[in-house]
Design an enzyme around this catalytic site. Structure first.
Site, PDB file in Angstrom:
ATOM      1  N   ASP A 129       0.933  -1.172   0.002  1.00 17.06           N
ATOM      2  CA  ASP A 129      -0.022   0.052   0.187  1.00 17.06           C
ATOM      3  C   ASP A 129       0.921   1.150  -0.090  1.00 17.06           C
ATOM      4  O   ASP A 129       1.445   1.317   1.046  1.00 17.06           O
ATOM      5  CB  ASP A 129      -0.867   0.150   1.092  1.00 17.06           C
ATOM      6  CG  ASP A 129      -1.758   1.312   1.281  1.00 17.06           C
ATOM      7  OD1 ASP A 129      -1.377   2.144   0.886  1.00 17.06           O
ATOM      8  OD2 ASP A 129      -2.978   0.921   1.649  1.00 17.06           O
ATOM      9  N   HIS A 130       1.148   1.863  -1.004  1.00 19.14           N
ATOM     10  CA  HIS A 130       2.292   2.899  -1.278  1.00 19.14           C
ATOM     11  C   HIS A 130       2.038   3.983  -0.375  1.00 19.14           C
ATOM     12  O   HIS A 130       3.102   4.687   0.129  1.00 19.14           O
ATOM     13  CB  HIS A 130       2.355   3.105  -2.743  1.00 19.14           C
ATOM     14  CG  HIS A 130       1.579   4.267  -2.974  1.00 19.14           C
ATOM     15  ND1 HIS A 130       0.269   4.169  -3.553  1.00 19.14           N
ATOM     16  CD2 HIS A 130       1.769   5.601  -3.036  1.00 19.14           C
ATOM     17  CE1 HIS A 130      -0.304   5.226  -4.103  1.00 19.14           C
ATOM     18  NE2 HIS A 130       0.464   6.377  -3.708  1.00 19.14           N
ATOM     19  N   HIS A 133      -5.470   2.995   1.097  1.00 16.92           N
ATOM     20  CA  HIS A 133      -4.926   3.944   1.547  1.00 16.92           C
ATOM     21  C   HIS A 133      -5.451   4.720   2.926  1.00 16.92           C
ATOM     22  O   HIS A 133      -4.904   4.945   3.882  1.00 16.92           O
ATOM     23  CB  HIS A 133      -4.610   5.019   0.469  1.00 16.92           C
ATOM     24  CG  HIS A 133      -4.104   4.447  -0.786  1.00 16.92           C
ATOM     25  ND1 HIS A 133      -3.142   3.368  -0.675  1.00 16.92           N
ATOM     26  CD2 HIS A 133      -4.239   4.691  -2.200  1.00 16.92           C
ATOM     27  CE1 HIS A 133      -2.674   3.174  -2.083  1.00 16.92           C
ATOM     28  NE2 HIS A 133      -3.395   3.858  -2.929  1.00 16.92           N
TER      29      HIS A 133
HETATM   30  C1  BG6 Z   1      -3.300   4.935  -6.198  1.00 17.30           C
HETATM   31  C2  BG6 Z   1      -4.762   5.171  -7.109  1.00 17.30           C
HETATM   32  O1  BG6 Z   1      -3.377   3.747  -5.575  1.00 17.30           O
HETATM   33  O2  BG6 Z   1      -3.249   5.987  -5.667  1.00 17.30           O
HETATM   34  C3  BG6 Z   1      -4.838   6.240  -7.848  1.00 17.30           C
HETATM   35  O3  BG6 Z   1      -5.078   3.917  -7.781  1.00 17.30           O
HETATM   36  C4  BG6 Z   1      -4.475   7.453  -7.121  1.00 17.30           C
HETATM   37  O4  BG6 Z   1      -6.137   6.363  -8.397  1.00 17.30           O
HETATM   38  C5  BG6 Z   1      -3.019   7.249  -6.418  1.00 17.30           C
HETATM   39  O5  BG6 Z   1      -4.463   8.314  -7.985  1.00 17.30           O
HETATM   40  C6  BG6 Z   1      -2.790   8.534  -5.437  1.00 17.30           C
HETATM   41  O6  BG6 Z   1      -1.661   8.199  -4.955  1.00 17.30           O
HETATM   42  P1  BG6 Z   1      -0.485   9.467  -4.751  1.00 17.30           P
HETATM   43  O7  BG6 Z   1       0.809   8.957  -3.992  1.00 17.30           O
HETATM   44  O8  BG6 Z   1      -0.648  10.316  -5.809  1.00 17.30           O
HETATM   45  O9  BG6 Z   1      -1.429  10.265  -3.647  1.00 17.30           O
END
Ligand code: BG6
Length: 519
Positions: free
Chosen positions: A201-202, A264
């Site tokens: 989960d980045h 997230h």
């Molecule tokens: C991803 C989603 O996991 O996270 C995207 O699939 C989203 O739809 C993105 O735009 C948002 O990540 P960050 O790091 O740009 O906030």
């Protein structure tokens, strides 16, 4: 002057001792967008920073016709475009020799025989002791095939074999609902031990997100206030300016609830609300996050209308330019009912948070890019001053694009006096203490994928999601998906470039609150 060599005191001392181990990173889907934009630039940056072990190699595996030379070219272009640091030609000349390619289809058993051979060759060339990390940057439908073929080809070392390790990284989405997530997890767990599985989960890899724990548990001053006695409500916002872009193929069948909330945002909520852990050990942290998910009050047909707002963007403006509505975006069905915005009112039914509403929202094509958490404190119990209407003590945790903390307080303004003879009519001025992490540390942020890849190489699991944690999140989200299936009305509409539908403001206004940008 910012102290660029300073160790960030907010993330230091987290009892993390393992270092990245020599290994080969095998990327399934090595010719795809994620690999080009995130994975190869992440590997490059960490190598350039000297964080990767000397005996390290990459093997991309994909259907696209390429050989090693063409793949290195593909990698170089991705790095030139997306890397945090510019391409250093002298460094690249040596580094590219560690990047390799194997072309083939994942459902062909022969490819796994070839993969084994290539790995052995690479390992002997770079003196890598058989450690392998398999990164599945592939559509979820292919996970089962890849995982069972890896096992059948003898490419998965038992977890207790100390001579070499096999680890697997899986990207979201894992499943579309509880049942499908369980199926994927069962496949993973039948072939790998849980300690070998790294579900990404980045958001957990973002330094700003890790700072939530560091702020809460590295400082004793917040904990006494961190409960329903002092906090009256919490807002979590992840607003994006971008529309669906080129990802309609995935997004139109996912929507904001599956794409952002299930993973997230529930992770952010868990970090804000969890009990203090006694160590940073992976399972302790994961148990604590999961305990919060277990306490989420279920959304039912009785409370649904007061707790859930879904919407889809219509036409509007983005930076002064006309932009189309979601249904007019390339690849989106013209009658799509996919939500691009969702706002939820959530309760955590435990001792600490009884009665405290958490308002969470996310959406695409909103007025600004903003990910933040606002902790709103209760007013002083006995008012000898007046405070400006709508204002409150707030702690704002800015995650992106700003990165820092703001503490909103009240103060006596210059030369303010209460009118003669009055007891309590003086109005205080709102003031703010600001901590900007970028200015303070002055260093460039290491990207989430860089951090997470290093953690996999080092065997650190804290920032990855365990199967039961993930299934808990699906269990809570599923009734919302079911209710939508039965709802003929579909999502509301909001104008692209706005802050979402008025129903979302109305939901929170019913409780006499307003979203941070409206107060
Ligand atoms: C991803 C989603 O996991 O996270 C995207 O699939 C989203 O739809 C993105 O735009 C948002 O990540 P960050 O790091 O740009 O906030």
């Amino acid at each position: 002057m910012p102290d660029t060599k300073a160790i960030n005191p907010l993330t230091a001392g987290m009892n993390i001792t393992q270092t990245p181990q020599p290994c080969t990173l095998v990327i399934f889907g090595g010719g795809g967008d994620l690999t080009r934009r995130k994975l190869l630039p992440a590997v490059y940056n960490q190598a350039l920073d000297g964080e990767l072990p000397a005996n390290f190699a990459v093997l991309g595996l994909a259907i696209e016709e390429m050989d090693d030379t063409k793949y290195r070219e593909f990698a170089r272009k991705g790095i030139e475009q997306f890397s945090r640091q510019p391409l250093n030609t002298a460094f690249w000349t040596g580094f590219e020799k560690r990047i390799h390619y194997l072309q083939g289809s994942f459902d062909n058993p022969d490819i796994y025989v070839q993969l084994k051979q290539r790995l052995e060759d690479i390992e002997s060339q770079f003196s890598i002791p058989g450690n392998r990390v398999f990164y599945l940057a592939i559509p979820p439908s292919l996970i089962e095939t890849c995982v069972s073929q890896l096992k059948a080809a003898g490419l998965v070392m038992p977890v207790d074999d100390n001579s070499a390790f096999s680890r697997i990284i899986v990207e979201k989405p894992i499943g579309r609902d509880l049942e499908s997530a369980r199926k994927v997890n069962a496949t993973l767990c039948n072939n790998f031990a849980e300690q070998q599985i790294y579900r990404i989960d980045h958001y957990l890899g973002k330094e700003t997100v890790q700072n939530i724990l560091a702020m809460r548990f590295g400082n004793a001053i917040f904990e006494p206030l961190w409960n329903s006695k002092y906090i009256d409500h919490v807002q979590i916002t992840v607003a994006e300016e971008e529309g669906v872009g080129t990802r309609a193929g995935y997004y139109d069948s996912a929507g904001a609830l599956r794409d952002m909330i299930q993973n997230h945002i529930l992770q952010l909520l868990s970090l804000i609300a969890m009990e203090p852990p006694w160590t940073m050990d992976a399972d302790v942290i994961r148990d604590h996050r999961q305990n919060i998910l277990n306490c989420l009050r279920p959304i039912t047909s009785e409370n649904f209308d007061q707790h859930v707002v879904r919407a889809q963007y219509g036409p509007g403006f983005h930076h002064g330019e006309d932009v189309p509505g979601y249904r007019r975006e390339a690849g989106v069905a013209q009658d799509s009912v996919t939500e691009t915005y969702i706002a939820l009112k959530v309760f955590i039914d435990n001792w600490r948070w009884a009665g405290v509403p958490f308002y969470i929202r996310t959406g695409k094509r909103l007025g600004a890019r903003d990910a933040s958490i606002v902790i709103n404190f209760r007013p002083a119990p006995h008012a000898i001053y007046q405070s400006p209407p709508g204002a409150a003590n707030r702690l704002v945790i800015n995650l992106q694009p700003k990165d820092g903390l703001e503490l909103h307080l009240f103060s006596q303004g210059a030369n303010q006096r209460a009118p003669a003879g009055s007891r309590s009519t003086q109005t205080l001025a709102p003031v703010q203490l600001d901590l900007d992490f970028d200015k303070r540390f002055g260093t460039e942020r290491v990207g989430a994928y860089e951090r997470l890849l290093l953690d996999v190489l080092a065997g650190r699991l804290n920032l990855f999601v365990r199967s039961d944690e993930q299934e808990c999140a699906w269990r809570w989200v599923e009734p919302i998906l079911d209710a939508w299936k039965a709802d003929a009305q579909g999502p509301r509409t909001y104008a692209a470039g706005s802050w979402g539908p008025s129903a979302s403001s109305a939901m929170i206004a019913k409780d006499n609150f307003c979203w941070a940008e409206e107060c």
